[in-house]
Structure formats: structure tokens, C-alpha cells
Design a protein around this motif. Sequence first.
Motif, PDB file in Angstrom:
ATOM      1  N   VAL A   1      24.312  10.705  37.081  1.00 36.94           N
ATOM      2  CA  VAL A   1      24.218   9.469  36.559  1.00 36.94           C
ATOM      3  C   VAL A   1      23.246   9.621  35.106  1.00 36.94           C
ATOM      4  N   ILE A   2      23.797   9.073  34.148  1.00 39.72           N
ATOM      5  CA  ILE A   2      23.048   8.896  32.753  1.00 39.72           C
ATOM      6  C   ILE A   2      23.032   7.326  32.334  1.00 39.72           C
ATOM      7  N   ASP A   3      22.607   7.041  31.370  1.00 39.83           N
ATOM      8  CA  ASP A   3      22.203   5.474  30.666  1.00 39.83           C
ATOM      9  C   ASP A   3      23.463   5.846  29.723  1.00 39.83           C
ATOM     10  N   LEU A   4      23.936   4.725  29.589  1.00 37.18           N
ATOM     11  CA  LEU A   4      25.080   4.427  28.453  1.00 37.18           C
ATOM     12  C   LEU A   4      24.248   4.614  27.056  1.00 37.18           C
ATOM     13  N   PRO A   5      24.705   5.354  26.088  1.00 37.06           N
ATOM     14  CA  PRO A   5      23.978   5.477  24.877  1.00 37.06           C
ATOM     15  C   PRO A   5      24.034   4.012  24.215  1.00 37.06           C
ATOM     16  N   GLN A   6      22.708   3.735  23.594  1.00 40.87           N
ATOM     17  CA  GLN A   6      22.728   2.665  22.789  1.00 40.87           C
ATOM     18  C   GLN A   6      22.446   2.867  21.573  1.00 40.87           C
ATOM     19  N   SER A   7      23.130   2.209  20.567  1.00 38.76           N
ATOM     20  CA  SER A   7      22.986   2.680  19.090  1.00 38.76           C
ATOM     21  C   SER A   7      23.102   1.669  18.488  1.00 38.76           C
ATOM     22  N   SER A   8      21.940   1.532  17.325  1.00 38.78           N
ATOM     23  CA  SER A   8      21.998   0.438  16.318  1.00 38.78           C
ATOM     24  C   SER A   8      22.969   0.529  15.022  1.00 38.78           C
ATOM     25  N   GLN A   9      23.597   1.763  15.202  1.00 39.68           N
ATOM     26  CA  GLN A   9      24.497   2.117  14.319  1.00 39.68           C
ATOM     27  C   GLN A   9      25.662   1.503  13.754  1.00 39.68           C
ATOM     28  N   ALA A  10      25.773   0.849  12.617  1.00 39.55           N
ATOM     29  CA  ALA A  10      26.920  -0.059  12.238  1.00 39.55           C
ATOM     30  C   ALA A  10      28.063   0.901  11.773  1.00 39.55           C
TER      31      ALA A  10
ATOM     32  N   TYR B   1      18.240  15.566  50.638  1.00 41.67           N
ATOM     33  CA  TYR B   1      19.473  15.305  51.496  1.00 41.67           C
ATOM     34  C   TYR B   1      20.026  14.150  51.856  1.00 41.67           C
ATOM     35  N   LEU B   2      21.226  13.757  51.268  1.00 40.41           N
ATOM     36  CA  LEU B   2      21.693  12.270  51.802  1.00 40.41           C
ATOM     37  C   LEU B   2      22.918  12.389  52.417  1.00 40.41           C
ATOM     38  N   GLU B   3      23.084  11.753  53.826  1.00 41.59           N
ATOM     39  CA  GLU B   3      24.109  12.156  54.661  1.00 41.59           C
ATOM     40  C   GLU B   3      25.188  11.151  54.827  1.00 41.59           C
ATOM     41  N   SER B   4      24.802   9.727  54.551  1.00 42.52           N
ATOM     42  CA  SER B   4      25.395   8.505  54.977  1.00 42.52           C
ATOM     43  C   SER B   4      26.018   8.083  53.503  1.00 42.52           C
ATOM     44  N   LYS B   5      27.406   7.591  53.605  1.00 43.53           N
ATOM     45  CA  LYS B   5      27.980   7.129  52.634  1.00 43.53           C
ATOM     46  C   LYS B   5      27.658   5.850  52.380  1.00 43.53           C
ATOM     47  N   ASP B   6      26.812   5.045  53.078  1.00 43.50           N
ATOM     48  CA  ASP B   6      26.231   4.018  52.982  1.00 43.50           C
ATOM     49  C   ASP B   6      24.870   3.776  52.404  1.00 43.50           C
ATOM     50  N   ASN B   7      24.596   4.989  52.069  1.00 40.87           N
ATOM     51  CA  ASN B   7      22.870   5.030  51.253  1.00 40.87           C
ATOM     52  C   ASN B   7      23.039   4.535  49.895  1.00 40.87           C
ATOM     53  N   ALA B   8      22.001   3.650  49.675  1.00 40.56           N
ATOM     54  CA  ALA B   8      22.150   2.935  48.472  1.00 40.56           C
ATOM     55  C   ALA B   8      22.506   3.903  47.171  1.00 40.56           C
ATOM     56  N   LYS B   9      21.986   4.888  46.944  1.00 38.16           N
ATOM     57  CA  LYS B   9      22.163   5.646  45.924  1.00 38.16           C
ATOM     58  C   LYS B   9      23.718   6.138  45.826  1.00 38.16           C
ATOM     59  N   ILE B  10      24.250   6.389  47.035  1.00 36.99           N
ATOM     60  CA  ILE B  10      25.637   7.014  47.027  1.00 36.99           C
ATOM     61  C   ILE B  10      26.488   5.518  46.604  1.00 36.99           C
ATOM     62  N   LYS B  11      26.014   4.452  47.289  1.00 34.03           N
ATOM     63  CA  LYS B  11      26.959   3.042  46.958  1.00 34.03           C
ATOM     64  C   LYS B  11      26.692   3.032  45.521  1.00 34.03           C
ATOM     65  N   HIS B  12      25.689   3.238  44.732  1.00 33.24           N
ATOM     66  CA  HIS B  12      25.197   2.939  43.235  1.00 33.24           C
ATOM     67  C   HIS B  12      26.190   4.070  42.729  1.00 33.24           C
ATOM     68  N   LEU B  13      26.192   5.085  42.926  1.00 27.69           N
ATOM     69  CA  LEU B  13      26.955   6.258  42.353  1.00 27.69           C
ATOM     70  C   LEU B  13      28.681   5.874  42.462  1.00 27.69           C
ATOM     71  N   ARG B  14      29.118   5.431  43.748  1.00 23.41           N
ATOM     72  CA  ARG B  14      30.449   5.211  43.759  1.00 23.41           C
ATOM     73  C   ARG B  14      30.767   4.140  42.864  1.00 23.41           C
ATOM     74  N   GLY B  15      30.061   3.017  42.885  1.00 25.94           N
ATOM     75  CA  GLY B  15      30.162   2.087  41.943  1.00 25.94           C
ATOM     76  C   GLY B  15      30.246   2.461  40.444  1.00 25.94           C
TER      77      GLY B  15
ATOM     78  N   GLN C   1      25.326  -2.248  35.042  1.00 24.20           N
ATOM     79  CA  GLN C   1      24.111  -1.156  35.011  1.00 24.20           C
ATOM     80  C   GLN C   1      23.654  -0.405  33.830  1.00 24.20           C
ATOM     81  N   LYS C   2      24.705  -0.527  32.959  1.00 23.44           N
ATOM     82  CA  LYS C   2      24.393   0.347  31.512  1.00 23.44           C
ATOM     83  C   LYS C   2      24.356   1.772  31.828  1.00 23.44           C
ATOM     84  N   GLN C   3      25.293   2.230  32.746  1.00 25.49           N
ATOM     85  CA  GLN C   3      25.053   3.365  33.117  1.00 25.49           C
ATOM     86  C   GLN C   3      26.576   3.929  33.413  1.00 25.49           C
ATOM     87  N   THR C   4      26.737   5.657  33.399  1.00 30.17           N
ATOM     88  CA  THR C   4      28.078   6.222  33.806  1.00 30.17           C
ATOM     89  C   THR C   4      27.863   7.298  34.432  1.00 30.17           C
ATOM     90  N   VAL C   5      28.856   8.170  34.899  1.00 28.80           N
ATOM     91  CA  VAL C   5      28.541   9.305  35.597  1.00 28.80           C
ATOM     92  C   VAL C   5      29.193  10.391  34.764  1.00 28.80           C
TER      93      VAL C   5
END
Length: 266
Positions: free
Chosen positions: A108-117, A13-27, A38-42
Motif C-alpha cells: 500500500v502506498i500513498d498516491l503521489p501528490q505534485s504541484s507540477q503544472a 499474521y492476519l488470518e481473517s478476510k474480515d480483518n480491517a487491514k484486509i478490507k482496506h487492501l481489498r478496497g 483514501q488517496k492510496q493505491t496498491v
Amino acid sequence: MASQWTPFMSIIYLESKDNAKIKHLRGLIEQQSFRKKQKQTVLEGTHLCLSWLQEQRKIISLFTTEVALKHADFEKIIDIYQGAIFVISESLYRDLSTLGTTLACLAVIDLPQSSQAIDFKKDTLILENIQDPGNVGTLLRSAAAANIKQVVCTKGSASLWSPRVLRAGMGAHFSLYTFENIELDMILEQFDIPVFVTSSHHATNLYDQDLTKPCVWILGNEGQGASEYALSHAQAITIPQPGGQESLNVAIAGSICFFEMVRQRQ
């Protein structure tokens, strides 16, 4: 049917909007520069999250509310997802969400990385400076439905993997090869197949074109249309509008083109 909770799954349970994970998610939700760094998205909403998991892809962290945690749609996700679930308040979820009233689910997921041309002989959609996330997501959805697997975006287009574009794409991203921030003049002349660009001026009728073989579609900016470079290096086509409107929404125009191609190939 109730979810099968595993010993590897924990609820935090996360209650504070200032929690590091919440700040990361908001960013990640609000800032393209942060997503890039961060090479991530939501992913937002149960449909996108479930589609992602069903493609055997990994969710890094999952956020919901106490009410949504017990919902049947959310239980489908946690039947597959193995990891911590972060529970936040309804008011904090509404503050973070871009969807408004919906079942609370942010992944939260990592952005897909591909070597496909880029494949210069394959059906391709090029989005040239299309800025509205809804239009971009709709075009990706229509392209995927028409079996166009390759999408190229020029600089100035909405970020393909932003939460808003992902939402509009409804999972289409997950079956596409995507390329972003591409300079049109660096690739266009390399295509060894017909290249079409939509235009309302000095163009030939869409329905007069032979679309039975692989081709490229260029769709331009919502207000200004395609660039002079695109118009001078592609076959300009127009969609007949007997009702007399000046132009069509770019996502509608693109979808019409794609499915005329599908019709001819049936």
C-alpha cells in the motif's frame, strides 16, 4: 544472502478476510472510488515494490505470505523497507491478487501528490479515453523509454494509478509527471509545439513528419479512435500498413510513433 532483520521490523499474521487491514487492501485493489477517497493505491509484485523503494519512496504497509517471506526476491525488498510485514495465507493472497501465480507481494502506498503544472513546451503524451489498463500501462512504459516525461489523461481513460495499470507500466509511472481527468479543450490550444493525433483516415504519413523537436502525441479510444475535437485541432498522422490491416492496437501504434521520434533525434 539472508535479509538483515531490524528491531524496527515486525511480522504480523492476519488470518481473517474480515480483518480491517484486509478490507482496506481489498478496497484499494478493487475500487477506484475507494482509492480516490483514501488517496492510496496498491503495488503488486516484487519488481514494482523494489522500483518504488529504490526511488526513495515510502511503502505504507506490506503484505505477503509465509512462503514468499523467505524468497530471495522478497528479501531484496525487506533489506530496504522499514515497517511491519503482514503475512496472509496463500488462499487469501490468491483471492486478493490481480496477477494470479506470482511471488506474493502487495504494498500500500500513498498516491503521489505534485504541484507540477503541465509544461506546454515539453514532449507530451495525451491519452484520450483509452480504457484498457494494459494499453494504458504499455503506453506509459513506451513513453518513458522514449524519454517522454509528461502524460495527460482525459476523463474516461483508465485510472493511471490503478493496480492493473501500474502492473502493465512496470515502474514507468515513477519517472513520469502524470495528469488525470483533464478536459482536452482546456489544454490543447495552449501547446506551443506541434500536436499530432493518430488516425487511419485522412491522415498524412508518420514518416513524412519532422519529429526532431518537442511535440504532442494524442492517442484515442481503442474502438472509436480520437475525438472530432482532437482531429480538428491536431495534425492527423497514419502509420503505413502495407499488409492491409484496418488498424493497429493503440499501444502498438503509439510505441511506433514514439520510437520514430527517437530515431529522428539520434
